[in-house]
Write a protein that holds these residues in place. Structure first.
Motif, PDB file in Angstrom:
ATOM      1  N   ALA A   4       0.866  -1.174   0.000  1.00  0.00           N
ATOM      2  CA  ALA A   4       0.000   0.000   0.000  1.00  0.00           C
ATOM      3  C   ALA A   4       0.907   1.229   0.000  1.00  0.00           C
ATOM      4  CB  ALA A   4      -0.911  -0.002   1.219  1.00  0.00           C
ATOM      5  N   PRO A   5       0.378   2.396  -0.358  1.00  0.00           N
ATOM      6  CA  PRO A   5       1.212   3.602  -0.376  1.00  0.00           C
ATOM      7  C   PRO A   5       1.772   3.978   0.993  1.00  0.00           C
ATOM      8  CG  PRO A   5      -0.832   3.964  -1.585  1.00  0.00           C
ATOM      9  CD  PRO A   5      -0.958   2.643  -0.898  1.00  0.00           C
ATOM     10  N   TRP A   6       1.074   3.597   2.064  1.00  0.00           N
ATOM     11  CA  TRP A   6       1.476   4.016   3.410  1.00  0.00           C
ATOM     12  C   TRP A   6       2.386   3.017   4.128  1.00  0.00           C
ATOM     13  CZ3 TRP A   6      -0.908   0.131   6.082  1.00  0.00           C
ATOM     14  CH2 TRP A   6      -2.095  -0.391   5.560  1.00  0.00           C
ATOM     15  N   ILE A   7       2.816   1.955   3.437  1.00  0.00           N
ATOM     16  CA  ILE A   7       3.685   0.941   4.047  1.00  0.00           C
ATOM     17  C   ILE A   7       5.146   1.243   3.742  1.00  0.00           C
ATOM     18  CG2 ILE A   7       4.351  -1.508   3.935  1.00  0.00           C
ATOM     19  CD1 ILE A   7       1.430  -2.195   3.437  1.00  0.00           C
ATOM     20  N   ASP A   8       6.008   1.059   4.723  1.00  0.00           N
ATOM     21  CA  ASP A   8       7.455   1.104   4.532  1.00  0.00           C
ATOM     22  C   ASP A   8       7.879  -0.338   4.249  1.00  0.00           C
ATOM     23  OD1 ASP A   8      10.221   0.841   4.938  1.00  0.00           O
ATOM     24  OD2 ASP A   8      10.260   2.384   6.478  1.00  0.00           O
ATOM     25  N   GLY A   9       8.214  -0.636   2.998  1.00  0.00           N
ATOM     26  CA  GLY A   9       8.514  -2.000   2.584  1.00  0.00           C
ATOM     27  C   GLY A   9       9.644  -2.639   3.363  1.00  0.00           C
ATOM     28  N   LYS A  10      10.713  -1.876   3.637  1.00  0.00           N
ATOM     29  CA  LYS A  10      11.842  -2.436   4.377  1.00  0.00           C
ATOM     30  C   LYS A  10      11.449  -2.793   5.809  1.00  0.00           C
ATOM     31  CE  LYS A  10      15.550  -0.262   1.778  1.00  0.00           C
ATOM     32  NZ  LYS A  10      16.657   0.705   1.793  1.00  0.00           N
ATOM     33  N   ALA A  11      10.704  -1.912   6.462  1.00  0.00           N
ATOM     34  CA  ALA A  11      10.286  -2.166   7.842  1.00  0.00           C
ATOM     35  C   ALA A  11       9.307  -3.336   7.906  1.00  0.00           C
ATOM     36  CB  ALA A  11       9.649  -0.914   8.442  1.00  0.00           C
ATOM     37  N   PHE A  12       8.406  -3.412   6.934  1.00  0.00           N
ATOM     38  CA  PHE A  12       7.431  -4.496   6.893  1.00  0.00           C
ATOM     39  C   PHE A  12       8.126  -5.838   6.678  1.00  0.00           C
ATOM     40  CE2 PHE A  12       3.478  -6.213   4.461  1.00  0.00           C
ATOM     41  CZ  PHE A  12       2.964  -6.791   5.609  1.00  0.00           C
ATOM     42  N   ALA A  13       9.047  -5.892   5.716  1.00  0.00           N
ATOM     43  CA  ALA A  13       9.799  -7.126   5.447  1.00  0.00           C
ATOM     44  C   ALA A  13      10.611  -7.539   6.668  1.00  0.00           C
ATOM     45  CB  ALA A  13      10.707  -6.946   4.234  1.00  0.00           C
ATOM     46  N   LYS A  14      11.261  -6.587   7.306  1.00  0.00           N
ATOM     47  CA  LYS A  14      12.074  -6.882   8.493  1.00  0.00           C
ATOM     48  C   LYS A  14      11.203  -7.447   9.612  1.00  0.00           C
ATOM     49  CE  LYS A  14      15.379  -4.624  11.639  1.00  0.00           C
ATOM     50  NZ  LYS A  14      14.800  -4.867  12.946  1.00  0.00           N
TER      51      LYS A  14
END
Length: 136
Positions: A4-14
């Protein structure tokens, strides 16, 4: 992929990789969907990489992704859940077999492992029930 536009991909994956789910890893990912609520918007999230199909549990993985999203972005997730029409909520509950997962997702601050636990219990009950029907 999930994003989604409001997700930080790196933080979510981590955060997802720190859960040590068996048979799956998560990679940061950026994309622009062609359809859906974020059509033509730059989205960030994760790409799901199945590393061991025999150990991978898709339902538990899905529940963990929802739980981690809620813990990282509670305002956005609750807002999205509340904005769903009743028909979508009913469909979600039917797909999960009851309202239990919905209730956990809405009410619990850290819902991921609780939903995974429900999935594990229900999967074990099914495996025991089906045992008498197996031919070999």
């Amino acid at each position: 992929m999930v994003g989604a536009p409001w997700i930080d991909g790196k933080a979510f994956a981590k955060a997802l990789n720190e859960q040590n789910l068996k048979g799956v890893k998560f990679l940061p990912f950026h994309f622009k969907p062609y359809f859906g609520p974020y059509k033509n918007e730059e989205c960030h999230g994760v790409r799901i990489l199945i590393t061991d199909p025999k150990q991978f549990r898709p339902v538990s993985t899905d529940y963990m992704m929802m739980g981690v999203l809620k813990s990282l972005y509670p305002r956005e997730v609750i807002q999205r859940l509340k904005s769903l029409p009743d028909s979508k909520r009913e469909l979600f509950c039917k797909a999960n077999g009851n309202t239990l997962i919905w209730d956990i997702l809405v009410k619990e601050k850290y819902a991921g492992w609780k939903m995974v636990s429900v999935d594990k219990e229900e999967r074990q009950a099914f495996l025991e029930k089906r045992q008498k029907y197996l031919l070999y």
